[in-house]
Scaffold this active site. Structure first.
Site, PDB file in Angstrom:
ATOM      1  N   CYS A 299      19.145  32.372   1.956  1.00  0.00           N
ATOM      2  CA  CYS A 299      17.938  33.099   1.546  1.00  0.00           C
ATOM      3  C   CYS A 299      17.894  33.449   0.053  1.00  0.00           C
ATOM      4  O   CYS A 299      16.830  33.307  -0.571  1.00  0.00           O
ATOM      5  CB  CYS A 299      17.719  34.336   2.417  1.00  0.00           C
ATOM      6  N   ARG A 328      31.701  30.838   5.677  1.00  0.00           N
ATOM      7  CA  ARG A 328      32.143  32.206   6.001  1.00  0.00           C
ATOM      8  C   ARG A 328      33.656  32.157   6.257  1.00  0.00           C
ATOM      9  O   ARG A 328      34.137  31.281   6.988  1.00  0.00           O
ATOM     10  CB  ARG A 328      31.438  32.731   7.256  1.00  0.00           C
ATOM     11  N   GLN A 346      22.914  25.491   8.622  1.00  0.00           N
ATOM     12  CA  GLN A 346      21.830  26.237   9.254  1.00  0.00           C
ATOM     13  C   GLN A 346      20.499  25.520   9.031  1.00  0.00           C
ATOM     14  O   GLN A 346      20.239  24.997   7.949  1.00  0.00           O
ATOM     15  CB  GLN A 346      21.734  27.643   8.661  1.00  0.00           C
ATOM     16  N   ASP A 348      17.669  26.468   8.171  1.00  0.00           N
ATOM     17  CA  ASP A 348      17.130  27.689   7.595  1.00  0.00           C
ATOM     18  C   ASP A 348      15.756  27.457   6.987  1.00  0.00           C
ATOM     19  O   ASP A 348      15.511  26.412   6.363  1.00  0.00           O
ATOM     20  CB  ASP A 348      18.067  28.179   6.491  1.00  0.00           C
ATOM     21  N   HIS A 350      12.532  29.975   4.999  1.00  0.00           N
ATOM     22  CA  HIS A 350      12.064  31.299   4.580  1.00  0.00           C
ATOM     23  C   HIS A 350      10.590  31.196   4.226  1.00  0.00           C
ATOM     24  O   HIS A 350      10.189  30.336   3.440  1.00  0.00           O
ATOM     25  CB  HIS A 350      12.897  31.809   3.408  1.00  0.00           C
ATOM     26  N   HIS A 480      12.532  35.173   7.827  1.00  0.00           N
ATOM     27  CA  HIS A 480      13.692  34.272   7.916  1.00  0.00           C
ATOM     28  C   HIS A 480      13.674  33.660   9.315  1.00  0.00           C
ATOM     29  O   HIS A 480      13.468  34.380  10.292  1.00  0.00           O
ATOM     30  CB  HIS A 480      15.013  35.030   7.757  1.00  0.00           C
TER      31      HIS A 480
END
Length: 607
Positions: A299, A328, A346, A348, A350, A480
C-alpha cells in the site's frame, strides 16, 4: 464436490453428519478442554515429579500444555500419561473454583516452587485471582470455565496427539519447553470423526501433494519459508494470476509494478515500522534515516503512485492493482508449507475514491471477491467477518471518527447485500477495519481468503488530496483489497481442497495423449501440438510403456483428461477419451474434443 447418495449406500452411511464445533463456538467444549488440560497436567506431574507446568489453554480443536521437564517426552510417555488421566477421571474428583488474593496466590506458588506460575500471575491484572482444584491434590491458576467433576469427561473421547518444542513466551532466547497437544470431545463418536478428518488431512496435505505433483520445493540453502516454484507450479500460479488480472481489467483496474525494497522512512510514515518492526526483515544500512528494508506491504508504494501528481475528482475512483511480492520475518517455528511463509505474493489493489464513491466501490469489490470464490468452487460454505478494532487496545492509529466512518461503511455494505456475517472485535488492521471472507474446506476447516478494508488513516498520514468539483482540495478514502489473500496460501488451500485433483481450467497439465504403440506417437504429438496452439496444456506420453502403465501414470499425476490413441483412432482422426471426473466418454473426433475442452476451460467446467 457434493455427490448424491446412491441407493446402494447402507443405513450406516446415511447417518447424520457428525458435527465438530470449534472450541470458541461451544461453551461445553471450553469446559471439557479446560478440565482435560488440568487433568493432563496433573497426570504429568504425578508421573514426572520434576516437570513444571506453564500454560495450558484450549485451542480450536483441543488443547495443549507446556512443560519444563528434564527429559523429552516419548510416545511411550504419552500412553502412560493418558492411562493416568483415565484413572484421575474415574476417581470422580470435584473441580473446585477458589478465589484468592494476589499475595495468597504468590505464597502458594512459591511453596510448590513453580517459577513459571509466578510470571503468569504477574500478567493477570484482574483480582481476585481464580484457582481451580482437582479434588485436594492439584491446582492451577485459571480463569475457567470448567466442568464440575472429572467424571463428566468421557475417557474414550480424549486423545493425546503429539509433542512439540515451544519457547517460553514464544521467545527463542528463553527456556525451551515441551508442548503436549491433545484433543477432547463430548463423545467417542466425535473423537472418531475428528481422527478420520485428521487422517484425511494428512492425505490431502499440500506439502506432501505439492512434492508428489512437482509443484514446488523448499531448499535449506535458500532458507525456510521461501518456496521455489517448479514449471508446473509456476503454470498454476500464472493461471490464477491471469484469471484475476483479466477480471480486474474488465472492472476498470490498472496494473502497476513496484520495487521489492524501500527506504525505512516510507514505512515510518505508514506506521508499519512503528507497529511491526519486529516482523520486518532487518534493515539494510547502518543508519535508520538512510536504511532500506524489504517490502512488507504494497500500500505505501501504491500511495506514492497516486501522490506523484495532483488528482482530479474526474480521475476517481483510481484502482491500482499489483501481484506484489512482500516479505515478513516469520519465526521459524511458525512457518508451515505454503500457508505461512516469509516471502509471498499478494493480489493487492488499492482504490482511491471520493467519500461519495465509497459505498458503491466497496460493493463492487465484494462482488469481485464473491466471483473469485465461486470460480474456485469455494462458495458452498463461507461466512463474512466484520473485523473491527478493539476499543480498549492501543495498537490502532487514527481518530475515533475515522474508525467509526470506516466501520459503518462495512456495516452498510453487508446489510445492503443481506450477507450473513459476524463481528470479530480486535481483528482489524492497525489502520482500518476489514470485511474478511472465511471459507470452509472439504474437511470443515476454516480459512480466511478474500479481504477488503476501508482506510481513512493512511490518506491522512500521507497527506493525499484530490481537486473536488468545486475546486477545493479534499481527502480521498482508500480501499485495500485482496481476493486471493496471497498466492502461496491460496494454492496451499486449493491443493488440500481438491486433494491435488485440480479442476480442468486450473490443472497445470490438462490433457495427456496416450499412444498405444510407437506407431501412433507421431499422431499423438501432432494432436498435442494442435491443442497447445489452441491454448490447451497438452502433452503426449512417448515413453513406450504399456497402455495400462500410461493410464496409471496419468492418473497418479492427476491429469484431468486422457486421450488414448490406437490404430483405429489414427485412421478416423479421433481420440478415445477418459476423464478423472466422468470416466470413459468414448471415441470423439479430434476437432470436437478440442472444441469441447476449450469451452470447458473457458467456462471453468469439467470436460
Amino acid at each position: 464436490m457434493v455427490q448424491q447418495m446412491s441407493s446402494a449406500q447402507s443405513p450406516a452411511q446415511q447417518q447424520p453428519k457428525i458435527q465438530l464445533p470449534r472450541t470458541s463456538e461451544s461453551e461445553t467444549l471450553k469446559k471439557i478442554r479446560h478440565t482435560a488440560s488440568h487433568i493432563m497436567a496433573m497426570a504429568v506431574q504425578k508421573l514426572f515429579p520434576k516437570a513444571q507446568v506453564t500454560i495450558g489453554p484450549w485451542i480450536e480443536n483441543g488443547f495443549y500444555y507446556d512443560f519444563d521437564n528434564p527429559e523429552p517426552f516419548t510416545e511411550k510417555d504419552l500412553k502412560a500419561i493418558q492411562k493416568e488421566m483415565v484413572k484421575i477421571i474415574n476417581r470422580k474428583l470435584p473441580v473446585i473454583r477458589e478465589e484468592v488474593s494476589r499475595e495468597e496466590a504468590q505464597r502458594r506458588i512459591k511453596a510448590i516452587n513453580e517459577p513459571y506460575k509466578l510470571e503468569i500471575l504477574d500478567d493477570i491484572k484482574q483480582e481476585p485471582i481464580t484457582i481451580y482444584h482437582l479434588g485436594d491434590e492439584w491446582w492451577d491458576l485459571c480463569a475457567g470455565p470448567h466442568l464440575e467433576n472429572t467424571s463428566e469427561l468421557s475417557p474414550k473421547a480424549i486423545e493425546l496427539e503429539s509433542v512439540a518444542g515451544a519457547y517460553w513466551r514464544g521467545d527463542e532466547t528463553k527456556a525451551q519447553l515441551q508442548r503436549i497437544y491433545a484433543t477432547a470431545w463430548e463423545s467417542p463418536e466425535q473423537l472418531a470423526e475428528y481422527k478420520r478428518r485428521k487422517e484425511e488431512a494428512l492425505r490431502r496435505d499440500h506439502r506432501k501433494l505439492g512434492k508428489e505433483l512437482g509443484l514446488f520445493v523448499f531448499s535449506d540453502d535458500v532458507g525456510p519459508g521461501l518456496p521455489l516454484w517448479t514449471p508446473k507450479g509456476t503454470i498454476l500460479r500464472s493461471v490464477l494470476e491471469d484469471f484475476l488480472k483479466q477480471e480486474q481489467i474488465n472492472r476498470g483496474y490498472q496494473p502497476v509494478v513496484t520495487p521489492h525494497i524501500s527506504r525505512v522512512e516510507l514505512f515510518k510514515i505508514s506506521g508499519h515500522w512503528q507497529k511491526y518492526k519486529d516482523d520486518l526483515f532487518p534493515m539494510m544500512g547502518e543508519k535508520e534515516e538512510e536504511g532500506f528494508v524489504l517490502k512488507a506491504m504494497n500500500c505505501p508504494f501504491h500511495i506514492q503512485i497516486y501522490k506523484s501528481e495532483l488528482r482530479s475528482y474526474r480521475e476517481l475512483p483510481l484502482r491500482l492493482a499489483e501481484f506484489g511480492t512482500v516479505y515478513r520475518y516469520e519465526q521459524s517455528g511458525e512457518l508451515g508449507g505454503l500457508t505461512r511463509v516469509r516471502g509471498f505474493t499478494q493480489d493487492d489493489a488499492h482504490l482511491f475514491v471520493t467519500p461519495e464513491q465509497l459505498d458503491s466501490e466497496f460493493l463492487n469489490v465484494v462482488d469481485l471477491i464473491l466471483s473469485v470464490i465461486k470460480s474456485l468452487r469455494l462458495d458452498q460454505n463461507f461466512k463474512a467477518r466484520l473485523s473491527f478494532r478493539d476499543p480498549t487496545s492501543d495498537k490502532y492509529i487514527g481518530s475515533d471518527d475515522a474508525w467509526n466512518k470506516a466501520e459503518n461503511a462495512i456495516r452498510r455494505a453487508v446489510e445492503t447485500l443481506g450477507m450473513d456475517h459476524f463481528e470479530g472485535i480486535g481483528e482489524a488492521a492497525f489502520y482500518g477495519p476489514k470485511l474478511d471472507f472465511i471459507v470452509k474446506d472439504a474437511l470443515e476447516r476454516e480459512w480466511q481468503l478474500g479481504t477488503v478494508q476501508v482506510d481513512y488513516n493512511l490518506p491522512e498520514r500521507f497527506d493525499l488530496e484530490y481537486v473536488a468539483e468545486d475546486g477545493t482540495r479534499k481527502r480521498p478514502v482508500m480501499i485495500h483489497r485482496a481476493p486471493f489473500g496471497s498466492l502461496e496460501r491460496l494454492i496451499g488451500i486449493l491443493i488440500e481442497e481438491y486433494a491435488g485433483d485440480f479442476p480442468l481450467w486450473l490443472a497445470p497439465a490438462q490433457v495427456r495423449l496416450l499412444p498405444v504403440s510407437e506407431a501412433q506417437q507421431d499422431f499423438a504429438m501432432n494432436v498435442a501440438t494442435k491443442m497447445r496452439a489452441g491454448g490447451i496444456r497438452a502433452a503426449a506420453d512417448t515413453s513406450n510403456e504399456r497402455l495400462g502403465k500410461l493410464i496409471r501414470n496419468a492418473e497418479k499425476e492427476k491429469i484431468p483428461v486422457m486421450a488414448v490413441v490406437g490404430a483405429k483412432e489414427v485412421e478416423a482422426n479421433s481420440l478415445s477419451i477418459r476423464t478423472r471426473a466422468a470416466g470413459e466418454l468414448g471415441v470423439m473426433p479430434v476437432d470436437d474434443v478440442l472444441h469441447k475442452i476449450k469451452d470447458a476451460i473457458a467456462n471453468h467446467d469439467n470436460f
